[in-house]
Design an enzyme around this catalytic site. Structure first.
Site, short mmCIF file in Angstrom:
data_model
loop_
_atom_site.label_atom_id
_atom_site.label_comp_id
_atom_site.label_asym_id
_atom_site.label_seq_id
_atom_site.Cartn_x
_atom_site.Cartn_y
_atom_site.Cartn_z
N LYS A 41 -15.37 -1.94 3.05
CA LYS A 41 -14.73 -2.29 1.78
C LYS A 41 -15.82 -2.91 0.93
O LYS A 41 -16.30 -4.01 1.22
CB LYS A 41 -13.63 -3.33 2.02
CG LYS A 41 -12.39 -2.83 2.77
CD LYS A 41 -11.56 -4.05 3.17
CE LYS A 41 -10.16 -3.69 3.60
NZ LYS A 41 -9.50 -4.88 4.24
N GLU B 288 0.82 -1.21 0.00
CA GLU B 288 0.00 0.00 0.00
C GLU B 288 0.85 1.25 0.00
O GLU B 288 0.39 2.34 0.34
CB GLU B 288 -0.97 -0.02 1.19
CG GLU B 288 -1.97 -1.16 1.05
CD GLU B 288 -3.06 -1.18 2.10
OE1 GLU B 288 -2.96 -0.43 3.09
OE2 GLU B 288 -4.01 -1.96 1.92
#
Ligand code: PGA
Ligand code: ZN
Length: 423
Positions: free
Chosen positions: A339, A209
């Protein structure tokens, strides 16, 4: 009312070089849109099913040609020519067509790509910016922008497991704009690059990330270095920049014990360790402090953190309405990590969002470790009014696509960043 003229899809690659799905949607009125979906690495076991080809000769089995074919054949054949009054109807049709509880027949990756491409095409038909269309879908006014939570240091599954916990994030709590928040994050990130070199001889190589991943001796060193980076960046820990952690502890939980920094901790010891981090460092949010199946101990964790930090559920909840209802009833958490691809359609994610809000919870809208250059997530976080957004570091363009989109939305709307919990 939108009528689907054509649906199609393409296999593209995510930020880790793995295949994912991009869908194309065209409406009768001529509006067209695309949407690409992300994919996780530290996935919860209750997540909706990502359909992969399982052909070892191609992308190690990770190909998405079957999911793409499902969009182009079965889904397109069932939906082309049909008129949907709203997103909910389209999403219900997708779920019904799949027919399984976890979207395993047609693939959550196929369904979500169509769900979002349709939302975007509909927004285009209505001549609305996507964030406004998302706000209309859930019937709420646009009031604030989400606060940034920016990955600084990575560990766990996103960085080869050099330290057990997955993310230490910086949260620019004093920033009133996205622009200010990003500038503050840059100062801290640069300081962290310097500290990683001095303390660990680590170059500024990035994890999945975009976070830095020096070989920390343990979690405390990771947190202490984050605080030192905030100070070296000329900012005040806690007042200007707070910390958030994603412990992602399902991934070091074995046979009822937490294997952390060479020790085997009971759930009670794990909770005590987390409480110690929160007491010692300016941590305002603890994600997946306990494992996804350790339901018995989550209420104790929440009680231990309640005054100081959010008890945020990711793998625990999987954006799944049933799991959220269970967690609300058990007082197992007080914040949802949302999510959309954990559940597979926009409307089901909206239901999860509403359940969390009705319980008085906070919501962090989150990207995945495998992302694309698509930036619908920024529009979603603004439209639905998420308290925080989590999209990774300020390096790597699949992350920047979302931050840059937030800058655009800020420029267009002039909305302020939410001031919680400092107001
Ligand atoms: P993932 O990680 O996208 O690899 O699941 C993100 C997170 O755990 O928050
Ligand atoms: Zn997580």
């Amino acid at each position: 009312m939108p009528t689907i003229r054509a649906l199609s899809a393409l296999e593209i690659l995510d930020s880790r070089g793995r295949p994912t799905v991009k869908a194309y949607c065209e409406l009768e009125g001529g509006a067209r849109a695309t949407a690409s979906v992300p994919s996780g690495a530290s996935t919860g076991r209750a997540e909706a099913y990502e359909l992969r080809d399982n052909d070892p000769a191609r992308y190690g089995g990770l190909g998405c040609r079957r999911a793409v074919a499902n969009v182009k054949t079965e889904i397109a054949e069932a939906l082309t020519g049909r008129t949907f009054t709203d997103q909910r109807e389209l999403d219900a049709a997708l779920a019904a067509l799949d027919g399984t509880a976890n979207k395993s027949r047609l693939g959550a990756n196929a369904l979500l790509a169509v769900s979002i491409a349709f939302a975007r095409a509909h927004a285009a038909e209505l001549e609305l910016p996507l964030y406004r269309h998302f706000a209309d879908l859930v019937g709420r006014p646009l009031r604030t922008l989400p606060r940034l939570t920016i990955n600084l240091f990575s560990g766990g599954k996103h960085a080869g497991g050099q330290v057990a916990i997955q993310d230490v994030l910086i949260v620019p709590v004093a920033a009133r704009t996205v622009d200010e928040g990003l500038a503050a994050a840059y100062a801290v990130y640069q300081a962290a690059v310097g500290l990683s070199a001095e303390r660990y001889h680590a170059r500024a190589l990035t994890a999945d990330e975009g976070g830095l991943a020096p070989p920390f001796e343990g979690v405390e060193a990771m947190l202490e270095t984050a605080v030192a980076a905030i100070e070296r960046g000329g900012l005040a820990p806690g007042r200007d920049i707070a910390l958030a952690v994603d412990v992602a502890s399902s991934h070091f939980y074995r046979a009822g014990r937490y294997e952390l920094d060479g020790a085997e901790l009971s759930a009670e010891q794990m909770i005590a360790r987390i409480a110690q981090w929160v007491a010692r460092y300016p941590i305002i949010s603890v994600e997946d402090g306990l494992a996804e199946d350790d339901w018995a101990h989550w209420p104790t964790l929440r009680d231990a953190l309640t005054e100081d930090a959010l008890t945020l559920g990711d793998d625990l909840l999987c954006t799944n309405p049933e799991r959220i209802e269970r967690a609300v009833a058990a007082r197992a958490a007080d914040a949802l990590l949302l999510k959309v691809n954990q559940i597979g359609t926009l409307s089901e994610a909206a239901r999860s969002y509403a359940l969390a809000r009705d319980a008085g919870w906070r919501v962090t809208v989150s990207a995945r470790s495998g992302e694309t250059e698509d930036h619908w997530l920024a529009d979603l976080a603004v439209g639905w009014g998420g308290d925080q957004i989590k999209v990774g570091s300020i390096t790597r363009s699949e992350r920047l696509a979302k931050y840059n989109r937030l800058l655009e939305i800020e420029h267009e709307t002039g909305l302020p960043v939410t001031t919680w919990p400092n107001d």
